[in-house]
Design an enzyme around this catalytic site. Sequence first.
Site, short mmCIF file in Angstrom:
data_model
loop_
_atom_site.label_atom_id
_atom_site.label_comp_id
_atom_site.label_asym_id
_atom_site.label_seq_id
_atom_site.Cartn_x
_atom_site.Cartn_y
_atom_site.Cartn_z
N LYS A 292 0.84 -1.19 0.00
CA LYS A 292 0.00 0.00 0.00
C LYS A 292 0.88 1.25 0.00
CE LYS A 292 -3.95 -1.92 2.59
NZ LYS A 292 -4.99 -1.80 1.56
N ARG B 283 -9.98 -11.87 1.74
CA ARG B 283 -10.76 -12.97 1.18
C ARG B 283 -10.03 -14.30 1.29
NH1 ARG B 283 -11.16 -9.86 -4.43
NH2 ARG B 283 -10.92 -8.14 -2.95
N1 BES Z 1 -8.17 -4.00 4.16
C1 BES Z 1 -8.31 -3.59 2.81
C2 BES Z 1 -9.64 -2.87 2.55
C3 BES Z 1 -9.78 -1.53 3.21
C4 BES Z 1 -9.40 -0.38 2.54
C5 BES Z 1 -10.32 -1.40 4.46
C6 BES Z 1 -9.53 0.86 3.14
C7 BES Z 1 -10.49 -0.17 5.06
C8 BES Z 1 -10.08 0.96 4.39
C9 BES Z 1 -8.24 -4.81 1.90
O1 BES Z 1 -7.41 -5.82 2.33
C10 BES Z 1 -7.68 -4.33 0.59
O2 BES Z 1 -6.57 -3.94 0.56
N2 BES Z 1 -8.51 -4.42 -0.46
C11 BES Z 1 -8.11 -4.00 -1.74
C12 BES Z 1 -8.56 -5.06 -2.73
C13 BES Z 1 -7.99 -4.89 -4.11
C14 BES Z 1 -6.49 -5.11 -4.10
C15 BES Z 1 -8.65 -5.88 -5.04
C16 BES Z 1 -8.78 -2.67 -2.05
O3 BES Z 1 -9.92 -2.47 -1.63
O4 BES Z 1 -8.13 -1.82 -2.65
MN MN Z 2 -5.41 -5.56 1.78
#
Ligand code: BES
Ligand code: MN
Length: 499
Positions: free
Chosen positions: A275, A349
């Site tokens: 990230k 997931r």
């Molecule tokens: N934990 C995150 C989702 C999230 C984002 C929660 C912001 C709270 C605030 C999750 O693991 C994630 O990173 N999801 C990605 C999925 C994508 C890579 C398909 C996302 O939402 O960008």
């Molecule tokens: Mn994530």
Amino acid sequence: MQFSFAAPSASTSGAWVVGALADGVLTPAALRADKAAGGILTRALKTSRFKGKPNEILEIIAPDGIKATRLLLVGLGKPQGFTAAKAEILAATVTGRLLTSGETTATFEIDLPKGAKLKAPALAAHLALGAQLRSYQFTTYRRKNLDDFKQTLKTVTIATPDGAAAKRSWASLSAVAEGVFLARNLVNEPPNILTPAEFARRAKVLTKLGVKVTVLNEADMKKLGMNALLGVGQGSEVESHVVAMEWNGTRGKTKAPIALVGKGVCFDSGGLSLKTGAGMMGMKGDMGGAAAVTGTMLALATRKARAHVVGVIGLVENMPDGKAQRPDDVVESMSGQTIEILNTDAEGRLVLADALWYTQEKYKPSAIIDLATLTGAIIAALGGEYAGLFSNNDKLSNQLTAAGTEEGEPVWRFPMGNGYDKLIKSKIADMKNIGGPFAGSITAAQFLQRFVKEGTAWAHLDIAGVAWQDGEQKPLMPTWGTGWGVRVLNRLIADNYET
Ligand code: BES
Ligand code: MN
Ligand code: ZN
């Protein structure tokens, strides 16, 4: 905070809280307070702009001659629309005003006139719940200026005709508040403290309440073939765990349980699909689903719910490392289905895939609800107001929707279907762990559904937008960890799964 429920007293001390209806019409309790204080409320009404709108407060330092130190006239709005939820917000607003005011005790004397549907004992208990939820503080890591945070308000009396009935009603609501507080604490804890092992230790404490707690370590999970979950944690220095918490309050009637499954990513850096700095901030809260499940188990066991419920949480840390899982890796999940990992940041997931399968194999539940801070896309769609609901079952969906509305934790159902499921087809494995640029919350749900057995009622709540909030303190929700989910799950079980 200490609560007591008693018939209205002739001499109230501390802060005396009474209500006014729309247009500033004083309720009987307010009239009594006004009389006791020599008509000060009537006079104050004349020189103020107080209209009796919901949660409006007119605060007066009490005059000589009465025991109360101050009088708070609080707006109730229209009596017909006065619900339990409104009572909670009212008490929370007043409590917020008094919490650090120097006042140590408060008495709520809210008497709803004819027209209000709410019964007196329920009104009293929900006033207490609102006050209690507002009193939450997380000061574990503050060392300086503690005085500024120190709460002075310690005891709250709720004046109500049937104190015993109100007390009974409060006994179960206070259990819910405890569950909410546990969930908030878990979300607020920093990730260097709340590792998967530490989370598991805190879940283990529920044993004292009669919950059967089982903790799996990595060796156990390897034997079970939980490679999807293990893959997420493999770049971390700390060990992954799965914790199962079983509460059977049905007195021997061993019916198939209802299962609650939570995503517990104690920190989500994204892994090798790292990230950004800004995107990583707050990712200690990526265990909000697991926190809600654990808080709910605490609430159910504390109020001795007559239900059979199992809570399963997958606890991992998602980190980049030489040993970390790569984009392009393929893993075989516990279900036997293979997954092509194309983005290590779509890790929730993967954790849930094995947690869901394990739950079904081990407990054969009649229904499963999973909670996860799963996608940023759900925040784009719903912001912080609603959680996303995805389900293969209309009945369960409707039950959750009703429970959420009633408890002030509303959910909004999204569509699912083959067209979306196709988006997670993989070129070399049974599925890939990302969809495409569109419908990201739905493709995530389609992925989860592939790990739900035919015939099991299942619902997924994407709580990424509601598990924590960066904004100001709201009446019932503090900044940061909200404890979202405990109330809706507890209500769902109370209304539909208790004997
Ligand atoms: N934990 C995150 C989702 C999230 C984002 C929660 C912001 C709270 C605030 C999750 O693991 C994630 O990173 N999801 C990605 C999925 C994508 C890579 C398909 C996302 O939402 O960008
Ligand atoms: Mn994530
Ligand atoms: Zn995540």
